[in-house]
Design an enzyme around this catalytic site. Structure first.
Site, short mmCIF file in Angstrom:
data_model
loop_
_atom_site.label_atom_id
_atom_site.label_comp_id
_atom_site.label_asym_id
_atom_site.label_seq_id
_atom_site.Cartn_x
_atom_site.Cartn_y
_atom_site.Cartn_z
N GLU A 2 -4.23 -9.96 1.36
CA GLU A 2 -5.39 -9.93 2.26
C GLU A 2 -6.61 -10.28 1.42
O GLU A 2 -6.73 -9.84 0.28
CB GLU A 2 -5.58 -8.56 2.90
CG GLU A 2 -4.47 -8.11 3.82
CD GLU A 2 -4.71 -6.71 4.38
OE1 GLU A 2 -5.89 -6.36 4.60
OE2 GLU A 2 -3.74 -5.96 4.58
N GLU A 60 0.82 -1.22 0.00
CA GLU A 60 0.00 0.00 0.00
C GLU A 60 0.85 1.27 0.00
O GLU A 60 0.52 2.25 0.66
CB GLU A 60 -0.94 0.00 1.21
CG GLU A 60 -1.93 -1.16 1.20
CD GLU A 60 -2.88 -1.13 2.39
OE1 GLU A 60 -4.03 -0.70 2.22
OE2 GLU A 60 -2.46 -1.54 3.49
#
Length: 393
Positions: free
Chosen positions: A88, A6
């Site tokens: 995830e 991210e």
């Protein structure tokens, strides 16, 4: 190795990757934001693993099957050979993790090479709720604090209470499903099923007539254990079984013996002799006043202590529904023999065996019952009362 996630793309991340490659070339490097088009799904010089975040099941499946993609230069097409591992894919906050089984259906298909073999699994965010224990001074009850409970004004509230386990490592309900979906062995019934289709999981057992429900020998069940381990055999596992009903958690029969093992490559066959299914048990299960369903439960546990769990820790659990039926041939023979015995007894007593014929007649408000053409009973249909009765002769 990981260089984070991210964080977009940049020169520092490229430098970090080059440093890792100099340090160790034996391990792949994973970075979630390393691809274009959709984070982690494109070809990039930052990541060796296709590792998207919260990719849908459909998109995840397509990622595992595609063979060519555009490179960093959109005019260049390169082969796609990277493993797909979701960094995830399920957020364990509150009553979550609801569609895990759909992801794992695709993971296991890929493992069996039906989906291409590159779809390798994913990570649940996250493992443990991040809270601090405190005792309520008034009630004495222990509870967990999270964001905002410390006088802090800038916080994320309960957003860090998002694990599969509570802070004191008590499992949340989703853990049971995770364990079941991820267990390293799948089980398939080979016999005694009457349906040869792959979706048949019902154990069909045939016993003697209802008047004496029992088995001539203990029923035998054969189950195939499909090894899902990449590098292990199944020799480190101990197997046991029990039979339960839907009315009591106490097993009807149980055993860790009476099991024969037969290895087939990396897989294994279990042959179980269901010792303990006595006639009284079958009579209970098939009491017409209170029918019950029953199930065969298979348990696989560790034989010895390991660095991560003690002996007898359960790794595998599977349940097969059982259907117990009666041998109709034996039932018919039994009824014929019983009928013959009654005729013989009547003949011995010089009493002719007689057959009674019963008929009914509906007259609108009244139902009349006839035995050998004689009206022996009349019943009022509106209230069920008996209007007339006489003993048949």
């Amino acid at each position: 190795w990981s260089i984070g996630n991210e964080a977009g793309r940049g020169q520092n991340l490229s430098n970090a990757r080059h440093s890792l490659q100099k340090l160790d070339q034996s391990r792949p490097i994973m970075y979630e934001s390393g691809g274009h088009i959709f984070e982690g799904t494109g070809r990039s010089d930052l990541t060796d693993i296709c590792c998207p975040m919260y990719s849908s099941i459909d998109k995840t499946t397509k990622l595992g099957r595609r063979t060519r993609i555009s490179g960093d230069d959109d005019d260049l097409e390169v082969e796609e050979d990277r493993p797909v591992i979701l960094c995830e894919y399920s957020h364990a906050m509150g009553n979550s993790n609801g569609n895990l089984h759909l992801y794992w259906r695709e993971f296991w298909k890929s493992h069996e090479n039906r989906g291409g073999g590159r779809l390798q699994g994913g990570f649940i965010w996250d493992m443990v709720d991040q809270g601090l224990r405190k005792k309520d001074e008034k009630s004495g009850r222990m509870y967990f604090l999270y964001g905002g409970d410390f006088g802090d004004e800038c916080h994320d509230a309960n957003f860090c209470i998002n694990g599969l386990f509570s802070p004191d490592r008590i499992p949340h309900p989703a853990v049971a499903e995770c364990k079941r979906l991820q267990q390293p062995v799948s089980l398939a019934l080979l016999s005694p099923g009457t349906d040869s289709s792959p979706n048949n999981n019902t154990i069909n057992l045939i016993c003697h007539p209802p008047s004496s429900p029992t088995f001539q020998t203990p029923p035998e069940v054969i189950i195939k254990l499909n090894n899902r381990y990449s590098f292990n055999s199944l020799q480190h596992l101990h197997w046991s079984w029990n039979v339960t009903s839907d009315t009591d958690i106490k097993p009807i029969a149980t055993s860790s013996s009476n099991i024969a093992y037969n290895s087939i490559g990396d897989d294994m066959l279990l042959t179980l002799k269901l010792v303990g299914l006595e006639s009284s048990t079958l009579a209970l299960l098939h009491n017409s006043a209170k029918p019950q369903a029953c199930y065969l439960n298979i348990i696989g546990s560790l034989k010895d202590n390991t660095t991560w769990a003690n002996a007898n820790h359960i790794l595998i659990q599977h349940q097969f529904p059982m259907k117990i039926s009666y041998d109709t041939t034996l039932t018919q023979d039994h009824d014929k023999n019983k009928e013959k015995e009654e005729v013989d007894q009547n003949n011995d007593n010089n009493q002719p065996a007689t057959a009674h014929q019963m008929d009914t007649q509906d007259d609108g408000n009244t139902v009349r019952i006839f035995v050998n053409k004689v009206n022996i009973c009349s019943i009022n249909k509106s209230n069920g009362s008996m209007i007339q009765y006489r003993t048949p002769t």
